[in-house]
Design a protein around this motif. Structure first.
Motif, PDB file in Angstrom:
ATOM      1  N   TRP A  70      -3.059  -1.203   5.213  1.00  0.00           N
ATOM      2  CA  TRP A  70      -3.538  -2.076   4.150  1.00  0.00           C
ATOM      3  C   TRP A  70      -5.053  -2.273   4.209  1.00  0.00           C
ATOM      4  O   TRP A  70      -5.736  -2.255   3.199  1.00  0.00           O
ATOM      5  N   LEU A  71      -5.586  -2.452   5.425  1.00  0.00           N
ATOM      6  CA  LEU A  71      -7.025  -2.726   5.559  1.00  0.00           C
ATOM      7  C   LEU A  71      -7.869  -1.459   5.580  1.00  0.00           C
ATOM      8  O   LEU A  71      -9.075  -1.519   5.307  1.00  0.00           O
ATOM      9  N   SER A  72      -7.268  -0.311   5.914  1.00  0.00           N
ATOM     10  CA  SER A  72      -8.084   0.900   6.047  1.00  0.00           C
ATOM     11  C   SER A  72      -8.238   1.656   4.742  1.00  0.00           C
ATOM     12  O   SER A  72      -9.192   2.425   4.589  1.00  0.00           O
ATOM     13  N   ASP A  97       2.859   2.652  -5.717  1.00  0.00           N
ATOM     14  CA  ASP A  97       4.105   2.123  -5.159  1.00  0.00           C
ATOM     15  C   ASP A  97       4.026   2.007  -3.644  1.00  0.00           C
ATOM     16  O   ASP A  97       4.513   1.045  -3.056  1.00  0.00           O
ATOM     17  N   ILE A  98       3.407   3.021  -3.016  1.00  0.00           N
ATOM     18  CA  ILE A  98       3.294   2.980  -1.558  1.00  0.00           C
ATOM     19  C   ILE A  98       2.477   1.761  -1.142  1.00  0.00           C
ATOM     20  O   ILE A  98       2.849   1.018  -0.230  1.00  0.00           O
ATOM     21  N   GLN A  99       1.356   1.539  -1.834  1.00  0.00           N
ATOM     22  CA  GLN A  99       0.515   0.395  -1.467  1.00  0.00           C
ATOM     23  C   GLN A  99       1.258  -0.910  -1.685  1.00  0.00           C
ATOM     24  O   GLN A  99       1.161  -1.843  -0.884  1.00  0.00           O
ATOM     25  N   PHE A 100       2.018  -0.989  -2.766  1.00  0.00           N
ATOM     26  CA  PHE A 100       2.767  -2.220  -3.017  1.00  0.00           C
ATOM     27  C   PHE A 100       3.843  -2.402  -1.954  1.00  0.00           C
ATOM     28  O   PHE A 100       4.057  -3.511  -1.469  1.00  0.00           O
ATOM     29  N   PHE A 101       4.483  -1.299  -1.564  1.00  0.00           N
ATOM     30  CA  PHE A 101       5.507  -1.376  -0.521  1.00  0.00           C
ATOM     31  C   PHE A 101       4.900  -1.891   0.785  1.00  0.00           C
ATOM     32  O   PHE A 101       5.452  -2.782   1.437  1.00  0.00           O
ATOM     33  N   VAL A 102       3.729  -1.347   1.150  1.00  0.00           N
ATOM     34  CA  VAL A 102       3.089  -1.777   2.401  1.00  0.00           C
ATOM     35  C   VAL A 102       2.746  -3.258   2.336  1.00  0.00           C
ATOM     36  O   VAL A 102       2.978  -4.013   3.280  1.00  0.00           O
ATOM     37  N   LEU A 103       2.220  -3.701   1.194  1.00  0.00           N
ATOM     38  CA  LEU A 103       1.874  -5.121   1.063  1.00  0.00           C
ATOM     39  C   LEU A 103       3.132  -5.983   1.070  1.00  0.00           C
ATOM     40  O   LEU A 103       3.159  -7.059   1.668  1.00  0.00           O
ATOM     41  N   SER A 104       4.190  -5.476   0.422  1.00  0.00           N
ATOM     42  CA  SER A 104       5.388  -6.303   0.293  1.00  0.00           C
ATOM     43  C   SER A 104       6.016  -6.583   1.646  1.00  0.00           C
ATOM     44  O   SER A 104       6.776  -7.536   1.791  1.00  0.00           O
ATOM     45  N   LEU A 105       5.691  -5.766   2.647  1.00  0.00           N
ATOM     46  CA  LEU A 105       6.199  -6.062   3.992  1.00  0.00           C
ATOM     47  C   LEU A 105       5.668  -7.404   4.473  1.00  0.00           C
ATOM     48  O   LEU A 105       6.285  -8.066   5.301  1.00  0.00           O
TER      49      LEU A 105
END
Lengths: 273, 286
Positions: free
Chosen positions: A154-156, A104-112
């Motif tokens: 996202w990239l790291s 969910d955290i990764q999706f949240f970061v991408l959704s920004l």
């Protein structure tokens, strides 16, 4: 000559044309930046001319451009620093300590990244106006930190995930604590990809336009805004000065082309092994 | 990694708190403003309920902007992928490794340029009198060619710059993807006397379906950020033929009338539409 050979020749010509199209417009802008106005406004494009440094001297001597340059450096620099200081540890935690929220955290970061910039800029403008921070470097740094932080994380995450687990395991056996492993093992090993991620974040905010256009009017204007205002000047457009300011604006991102292409290479190398 | 440690909490909390605040506050605020009738010149507004949203649907410029934005998405995503796959295959097929790396570096250049720079470089190149790109036409026909002031060609011309930036960049990624494919299926197909284009349409592209869809997804998100190009090159003109949603929201909120609440309602609708569309596509891609 058979069809296959012919195909290769045609293919190479197409590749050459594509490379030419990538480079020539930029090269032409560079040339024009060194031309006097009379050499630019000609019926036939001029390749041979007497170069002049007047355009650059004018641009760098102009207060608005110089202020934009300083603003861009401070705002991009500070927001990238915040993004790296907070984003790299967060990315490491996501990569190495997965829990039930990691996805969910990764999706949240991408959704920004989905959010249309105009949709963020309009409310932020009102918010900064209400706080009395509109058109300040501080408000720009805070706003850009959203971009740099999300990008760095996202990239790291994949960069930290590529660090061999065995190395970290070995360090723990040697008595390293979790924090020591991050600072002394994971960070140095992933460094090259991480520099790429941070460089990318820098290029992103250095090039950012729409948010800066809406959140600044004079004091905190960044270089892209100043450059775009030059392009809207009236009839007697100072083409040489314009070209010079575009060149100035483009130099910092282009300095990172090697780093970014290295990041691209390492991102795809993994899959072959 | 099984031992208890404070590291995940210490490392994640600050970043996530900041992201959450910076993302949610503007989002909530956008909805809040969109229900008012605030204007730039008037700092306080009254609540007007959904009036802004209702007005939007009878606003012909808004409907036009939706059309322009959808056209823009379709054209730039489609063309970028076609250019990327075409050039990616050519790089893989026709260039020796050293030339490949050099071309890859050159192909990265347009996308790294600030969009404002790219927009200006091409705006000047397309200048009807002094432009380098329009010069051949002018030299042959004796007529100036003004692509950016022509309603029929303006959007396509701006889209060309977008494809110039992203198509070349994605070509490099397609090349890297092709390099990661195992060589055996290619060799087998060659032994069966498959033609080169058959190898790609039947073997390589199907094998790369998933990453290519991801690339399309990334490009769809990036195409939403067309504002810089359009702002510098045409400002939405001629007329409103290149006025995308973000351009229209910007001009409503800033240039023309400062109707910040009205612009905000547009922003909210864009947010909802893109969130739904991209969440849906993202789940499908996964």
């Amino acid at each position: 000559m058979n069809a296959h050979m012919l195909g290769r020749v045609v293919g190479r010509i197409l590749l050459f044309l594509a490379a030419f199209s990538a480079v020539f417009p930029v090269f032409w802008t560079l040339l024009n930046a060194f031309k006097n106005r009379v050499d630019i406004v000609t019926p036939t494009p001029l390749f041979i001319f007497t170069p002049t440094l007047d355009n650059f001297a004018y641009v760098l001597g102009r207060e608005s451009v110089f202020a934009g340059l300083i603003n861009s450096l401070i705002i991009s620099g500070a927001s990238v620093l915040i993004g790296a200081l907070l984003g790299l540890p967060a990315a490491y935690a996501i990569a190495r300590y997965p829990n039930r929220w990691s996805g969910d955290i990764q999706f949240f970061v991408l959704s920004l990244r989905f959010l249309p910039p105009v949709a963020i800029a309009i409310p932020l403008m009102v918010i900064w106006l209400d706080f009395g921070l509109y058109d300040t470097r501080l408000s720009m740094i805070v706003t850009y930190s959203l971009l740099t932080l999300a990008t760095v994380i996202w990239l790291s995450v994949p960069a930290f995930a590529r660090v061999p687990k065995e190395v970290e395991e070995a360090a723990r056996v040697d008595g390293y604590g979790p924090y020591a492993i991050f600072f002394l093992v994971a960070l140095p090993i992933a460094l090259r990809s991480l520099i790429g991620a941070v460089a990318f974040a820098f290029v992103l905010v250095w090039n950012e336009f729409l948010i800066a256009l809406m959140l600044t009017t004079s004091d905190a204007k960044t270089l892209p805004i100043v450059a775009s205002e030059l392009t809207q000047l009236g009839r007697d457009v100072p083409w040489g000065i314009l070209n010079a300011s575009v060149v100035l604006l483009s130099i910092p991102p282009l300095l990172f082309i090697g780093v970014l292409s290295g990041m691209l290479n390492s991102a795809f190398k993994r899959k072959t092994s | 990694m099984k031992q208890k440690t404070s590291l995940p909490a210490v490392f994640l909390t600050p970043a996530m708190m900041i992201l959450a605040v910076l993302a949610f506050v503007p989002t909530v605020y956008a909805i809040y403003i969109s229900l008012q009738n605030r204007e730039l010149s008037r700092p306080v507004g009254d609540f007007v309920g959904l009036a802004n949203y209702i007005d939007l649907f009878s606003d012909r410029r808004f409907i036009n902007a939706i059309g322009v934005s959808l056209t823009w998405e379709a054209v730039t995503v489609g063309m970028t992928l076609i250019v990327a796959v075409g050039l990616g295959i050519l790089l893989f097929e026709c260039a020796a490794p050293r030339m490949r790396n050099m071309l890859a570096l050159l192909f990265l250049m347009p996308v790294i340029l600030p969009r404002v720079s790219a927009a200006f470089v091409w705006k000047f190149a397309f200048h009807p009198l002094y432009g380098i790109a329009t010069y051949p036409y002018k030299a042959i026909t004796g007529q100036p060619l003004d692509l950016l002031s022509n309603p029929a060609t303006a959007l396509a011309t701006v889209a060309l710059v977008d494809v110039w930036q992203w198509g070349l960049f994605f070509a490099v990624i397609v090349l890297k993807l092709l390099e990661t494919l195992p060589p055996q299926p290619f060799e087998a197909a060659r032994l069966d006397h498959a033609r080169t284009w058959e190898i790609y349409t039947h073997i390589a592209i199907p094998m790369l379906k998933a990453p290519l869809i991801s690339l399309a997804f990334v490009k769809m998100i990036e195409s939403l950020r067309a504002f810089d190009l359009i702002y510098v090159m045409t400002r939405g003109g001629p007329g409103i033929t290149t006025e995308t949603l973000d351009m229209y929201a910007f001009s409503q909120g800033f240039i023309e009338s400062g109707r910040i609440s009205y612009a905000s309602s547009m922003a909210v609708l864009m947010m909802i539409a893109t969130s739904i569309a991209f969440t849906f596509i993202w789940k499908r891609v996964q």
